[in-house]
Design a protein around this motif. Structure first.
Motif, PDB file in Angstrom:
ATOM      1  N   ALA A 430       0.887  -1.203  -0.016  1.00  0.00           N
ATOM      2  CA  ALA A 430       0.106   0.147   0.004  1.00  0.00           C
ATOM      3  C   ALA A 430       0.894   1.273   0.003  1.00  0.00           C
ATOM      4  O   ALA A 430       0.573   2.214  -0.721  1.00  0.00           O
ATOM      5  CB  ALA A 430      -0.848   0.132   1.104  1.00  0.00           C
ATOM      6  N   ALA A 431       1.824   1.279   0.790  1.00  0.00           N
ATOM      7  CA  ALA A 431       2.872   2.430   0.850  1.00  0.00           C
ATOM      8  C   ALA A 431       3.734   2.287  -0.367  1.00  0.00           C
ATOM      9  O   ALA A 431       4.677   3.261  -0.040  1.00  0.00           O
ATOM     10  CB  ALA A 431       3.311   2.491   2.384  1.00  0.00           C
ATOM     11  N   SER A 432       4.107   1.116  -0.926  1.00  0.00           N
ATOM     12  CA  SER A 432       5.239   1.079  -1.720  1.00  0.00           C
ATOM     13  C   SER A 432       6.493   1.203  -1.310  1.00  0.00           C
ATOM     14  O   SER A 432       7.326   1.917  -1.694  1.00  0.00           O
ATOM     15  CB  SER A 432       5.155   2.110  -3.008  1.00  0.00           C
ATOM     16  OG  SER A 432       3.736   1.665  -3.783  1.00  0.00           O
ATOM     17  N   SER A 433       6.529   0.806  -0.119  1.00  0.00           N
ATOM     18  CA  SER A 433       7.937   0.884   0.843  1.00  0.00           C
ATOM     19  C   SER A 433       8.303  -0.371   1.578  1.00  0.00           C
ATOM     20  O   SER A 433       7.672  -1.217   1.707  1.00  0.00           O
ATOM     21  CB  SER A 433       7.404   1.900   1.938  1.00  0.00           C
ATOM     22  OG  SER A 433       7.232   3.244   1.481  1.00  0.00           O
ATOM     23  N   LEU A 434       9.799  -0.405   1.767  1.00  0.00           N
ATOM     24  CA  LEU A 434      10.117  -1.723   2.043  1.00  0.00           C
ATOM     25  C   LEU A 434      10.579  -1.422   3.644  1.00  0.00           C
ATOM     26  O   LEU A 434      11.387  -0.264   3.733  1.00  0.00           O
ATOM     27  CB  LEU A 434      11.506  -2.131   1.279  1.00  0.00           C
ATOM     28  CG  LEU A 434      12.183  -3.371   1.750  1.00  0.00           C
ATOM     29  CD1 LEU A 434      11.503  -4.564   1.888  1.00  0.00           C
ATOM     30  CD2 LEU A 434      13.489  -3.558   1.016  1.00  0.00           C
ATOM     31  N   TYR A 435      10.274  -2.296   4.409  1.00  0.00           N
ATOM     32  CA  TYR A 435      10.814  -1.790   5.816  1.00  0.00           C
ATOM     33  C   TYR A 435      11.629  -3.093   6.472  1.00  0.00           C
ATOM     34  O   TYR A 435      11.597  -4.205   6.077  1.00  0.00           O
ATOM     35  CB  TYR A 435       9.644  -1.600   6.792  1.00  0.00           C
ATOM     36  CG  TYR A 435       8.760  -0.570   6.467  1.00  0.00           C
ATOM     37  CD1 TYR A 435       9.249   0.563   6.929  1.00  0.00           C
ATOM     38  CD2 TYR A 435       7.787  -0.501   5.676  1.00  0.00           C
ATOM     39  CE1 TYR A 435       8.260   1.905   6.634  1.00  0.00           C
ATOM     40  CE2 TYR A 435       7.028   0.538   5.285  1.00  0.00           C
ATOM     41  CZ  TYR A 435       7.458   1.912   5.918  1.00  0.00           C
ATOM     42  OH  TYR A 435       6.607   2.932   5.738  1.00  0.00           O
ATOM     43  N   LEU A 436      12.657  -2.772   7.125  1.00  0.00           N
ATOM     44  CA  LEU A 436      13.412  -3.910   7.720  1.00  0.00           C
ATOM     45  C   LEU A 436      13.533  -3.781   9.081  1.00  0.00           C
ATOM     46  O   LEU A 436      13.076  -2.918   9.921  1.00  0.00           O
ATOM     47  CB  LEU A 436      14.983  -3.438   7.184  1.00  0.00           C
ATOM     48  CG  LEU A 436      15.506  -3.052   5.816  1.00  0.00           C
ATOM     49  CD1 LEU A 436      17.068  -2.580   5.920  1.00  0.00           C
ATOM     50  CD2 LEU A 436      15.145  -4.202   4.969  1.00  0.00           C
ATOM     51  N   ILE A 437      13.855  -5.139   9.784  1.00  0.00           N
ATOM     52  CA  ILE A 437      14.264  -5.116  11.093  1.00  0.00           C
ATOM     53  C   ILE A 437      15.720  -5.095  11.460  1.00  0.00           C
ATOM     54  O   ILE A 437      16.515  -6.034  10.908  1.00  0.00           O
ATOM     55  CB  ILE A 437      13.625  -6.390  11.831  1.00  0.00           C
ATOM     56  CG1 ILE A 437      12.332  -6.709  11.515  1.00  0.00           C
ATOM     57  CG2 ILE A 437      13.840  -6.551  13.287  1.00  0.00           C
ATOM     58  CD1 ILE A 437      11.664  -7.900  11.988  1.00  0.00           C
ATOM     59  N   GLN A 438      16.154  -3.985  12.112  1.00  0.00           N
ATOM     60  CA  GLN A 438      17.345  -3.731  12.390  1.00  0.00           C
ATOM     61  C   GLN A 438      17.491  -3.592  14.043  1.00  0.00           C
ATOM     62  O   GLN A 438      17.125  -2.613  14.584  1.00  0.00           O
ATOM     63  CB  GLN A 438      17.924  -2.387  11.947  1.00  0.00           C
ATOM     64  CG  GLN A 438      17.828  -2.637  10.397  1.00  0.00           C
ATOM     65  CD  GLN A 438      18.742  -1.510   9.743  1.00  0.00           C
ATOM     66  OE1 GLN A 438      18.275  -0.338   9.749  1.00  0.00           O
ATOM     67  NE2 GLN A 438      19.698  -1.683   8.712  1.00  0.00           N
ATOM     68  N   GLY A 439      17.748  -4.597  14.724  1.00  0.00           N
ATOM     69  CA  GLY A 439      17.952  -4.860  16.000  1.00  0.00           C
ATOM     70  C   GLY A 439      16.468  -4.811  16.587  1.00  0.00           C
ATOM     71  O   GLY A 439      15.470  -5.446  16.199  1.00  0.00           O
ATOM     72  N   SER A 440      16.251  -3.666  17.344  1.00  0.00           N
ATOM     73  CA  SER A 440      14.803  -3.439  17.815  1.00  0.00           C
ATOM     74  C   SER A 440      14.209  -2.153  17.404  1.00  0.00           C
ATOM     75  O   SER A 440      13.444  -1.503  17.813  1.00  0.00           O
ATOM     76  CB  SER A 440      14.871  -3.025  19.467  1.00  0.00           C
ATOM     77  OG  SER A 440      15.277  -4.375  20.232  1.00  0.00           O
ATOM     78  N   THR A 441      14.655  -1.950  15.903  1.00  0.00           N
ATOM     79  CA  THR A 441      14.178  -0.924  15.162  1.00  0.00           C
ATOM     80  C   THR A 441      13.459  -1.175  13.832  1.00  0.00           C
ATOM     81  O   THR A 441      14.062  -2.182  13.265  1.00  0.00           O
ATOM     82  CB  THR A 441      15.287   0.123  15.007  1.00  0.00           C
ATOM     83  OG1 THR A 441      15.644   0.722  16.584  1.00  0.00           O
ATOM     84  CG2 THR A 441      14.688   1.431  14.091  1.00  0.00           C
ATOM     85  N   ILE A 442      12.623  -0.616  13.377  1.00  0.00           N
ATOM     86  CA  ILE A 442      11.789  -0.827  12.027  1.00  0.00           C
ATOM     87  C   ILE A 442      12.533   0.380  11.153  1.00  0.00           C
ATOM     88  O   ILE A 442      12.228   1.589  11.632  1.00  0.00           O
ATOM     89  CB  ILE A 442      10.373  -0.781  11.975  1.00  0.00           C
ATOM     90  CG1 ILE A 442       9.753  -2.183  12.843  1.00  0.00           C
ATOM     91  CG2 ILE A 442       9.832  -0.699  10.498  1.00  0.00           C
ATOM     92  CD1 ILE A 442       8.376  -1.949  12.910  1.00  0.00           C
TER      93      ILE A 442
END
Length: 538
Positions: A430-442
């Protein structure tokens, strides 16, 4: 006239010696974004929110409903590989969401998944509706008040129904009883029905539904009751019975089913062990055993492509085609391409790609292809620890994170390595965005500042005396750009270029045979040139 002019930039082909590369391919392509053909910097991930209350986050999902339109981040930890799917209904009043990989398959409506202050999902129900654990018991009630007309042999079943209208498989059939059926709305026999008790567990069951079969026919709807009701007297005539029970085969999904994916026509698919499963179309709680397909090899992952459903296994991949779960056809190519990790299975549009022991495999309608052939040798591929890969499709490339870093690969163009690490990734359509898990952060992929790239050309060979390079030029969107020129393994020039004007190379390298050009920086470069004379520069 002798010059080197690089006006288009592609990735690495480590499988080839640098002398055999095409002029556009690189020996080194790190932190680059070559999607447009120019040399651009890849941007660093940008932290957007923290993940609280989850130990070692390993899977995330952007739930798009609620929170004043902002939605919620769902997260799971401790290495769980969770696959999430939205409701197949176009307008689901409860905004339900479904997931596997976190114990047994689960589902939740918005009011359950997002209750409280998090972490989310904060609640769930078990996916599927259970069958009653016992059959109803029927007996004649002595309260018949009218003369009988027709004698029929009747049997009863009961189903459970959730608050969302999800109906489960039926109980075992009751004992058979002879009942008299009347016509013209007269009351015939009255049958006392003792219904089975409700099944305990994380279900939202609200209704018992009673069906009756006469003389071995279909089970037709008699009445609905509150889930707590245990006894009822049936005096419904045959002519007043309702529709046939639709859920005779609507089993719950296997408790160990994982890999949930959405398919066309309202179908969902998952797997356990060596078995592929399909849901009833537009009924994601119902997973008939009749729709299961077993394979000789254990299933590792599944992916949906335009050609069908690709099943990656510990042996040969399979391609499943069909428009209904009752008519799925299984075909197996004549090639063993072992899949080494569920996280590596990615829908690339026309094909599904996954990591094998030999390289990256593409499966569509024909034989599986090794798309890293000519890009990476099997030894180079193994050095990337392919079993650790989790990947996604991003801008037409296979973007993979592994124990050690990240790479982007486009068949026929090469591979680029990126200084980024992630425990997992999630693409928000929906947002045309890729998100990553980096430690305890998105973190949002490509949301931060440009990273410093490095791109080194192939080895260009010339006869002694032919490459008396004296000048060069860099066409860029902005400056500075660091340029390195190497001749016969020695660094001839290492300089920051600050404008589009010609720069000079030092003399003394006329006999050099092997030349390489390198650029690094953060700004976009359109061309790199070195030449014998200024007139050869464009």
């Amino acid at each position: 006239m002798t010059s080197i002019a690089i006006t288009s930039f592609k990735g690495e082909l480590p499988a080839l010696t640098p002398r055999l590369l095409q002029p556009t391919n690189a020996q080194v392509a790190r932190n680059v974004n070559l999607r447009k053909g120019s040399l651009r910097a890849e941007s660093a991930p940008l932290p957007v929110t923290g993940i609280t209350g989850v130990i070692n986050p390993s899977s995330i999902y952007r739930y798009p409903f609620g929170n004043n339109g902002l939605g919620f981040w769902f997260a799971w930890g401790n290495g769980l590989q969770v696959n999430v799917a939205k409701s197949p209904l176009a307008k689901d009043s409860w905004s339900r969401v479904y997931w596997t990989g976190d114990s047994f398959p689960k589902m939740a409506p918005i009011g359950v998944a997002t209750q409280g202050d998090g972490p989310y999902p904060s609640g769930f129900y078990r996916l599927g509706i259970p069958a009653p654990e016992s059959a109803p018991i029927v007996a004649e009630d002595n309260g018949s008040t009218e003369a009988p007309m027709t004698l029929v042999n009747a049997a009863y079943i009961v189903t459970f129904v959730s608050a969302y209208g999800e109906e489960g498989p039926p109980s075992l059939a009751s004992n058979i009883i002879a009942r008299w059926d009347s016509a013209n709305d007269q009351v015939g026999s009255r049958v006392k029905v003792q219904m089975p008790p409700v099944v305990s567990g994380p279900y939202n069951l609200v209704t018992k539904r009673l069906y009756r079969s006469e003389s071995g026919g279909e089970y037709l709807h008699v009445a609905d009751f509150n889930i707590a009701q245990e006894m009822w007297v049936d005096e419904v005539n045959s002519e007043n019975l309702g529709i046939a029970c639709p859920s005779l085969t609507w089993d719950m999904p296997d408790a160990s089913m994982v890999g949930l994916v959405e398919m066309p026509n309202g179908i969902m698919a998952g797997f356990f062990d060596n078995t592929l499963c399909f849901s009833e179309p537009f009924h994601p709680h119902a997973w008939p055993i009749d729709y299961q397909i077993a394979f000789p090899d254990k299933v590792v992952g599944i992916g949906v492509t335009s050609a069908g459903l690709v099943v990656a296994t510990t042996g040969r991949p399979r391609l499943i085609t069909g428009t209904t779960p009752a008519a799925m056809a299984d075909s197996a190519p004549d090639a063993d391409r072992v899949c080494v990790g569920r996280g590596s299975v990615v829908d690339m549009g026309e094909y599904v790609a996954y990591a094998s022991t030999e390289g990256l495999v593409a499966v569509s309608g024909g034989e599986p292809q090794l798309i890293t052939e000519g890009i990476l040798t099997p030894e180079q591929w193994q050095a990337l620890n392919p079993a650790s890969i989790h990947a996604c499709r991003y801008e037409g490339r296979y973007l993979a994170f592994y124990d050690g870093g990240c790479f982007a690969l486009a068949p026929g163009e090469g591979i680029e390595f990126i200084d980024a690490h992630a425990a997992s990734s999630y693409y928000d359509i929906a947002a045309s965005s890729l998100y990553l898990i980096q430690g305890s952060t998105i973190s949002k992929w490509r949301g931060g500042s440009p990273m410093t790239y490095r791109w080194r050309s192939k080895v260009f060979e010339f006869p002694p005396g032919a490459a008396n390079f004296s000048c060069g030029k860099v066409a860029a969107d902005a400056y500075p750009v660091q340029v390195v020129v190497v001749a016969d393994g020695a660094t001839v020039l290492d300089i920051d270029i600050h404008d589009h004007q010609m720069f000079r190379l030092p003399p003394g390298y006329a006999e050099a045979r092997e030349w390489q050009v390198e650029a690094s920086g953060t700004t976009e470069v359109f061309s790199l040139q070195i030449a014998n004379t200024p007139s050869e520069l464009t």
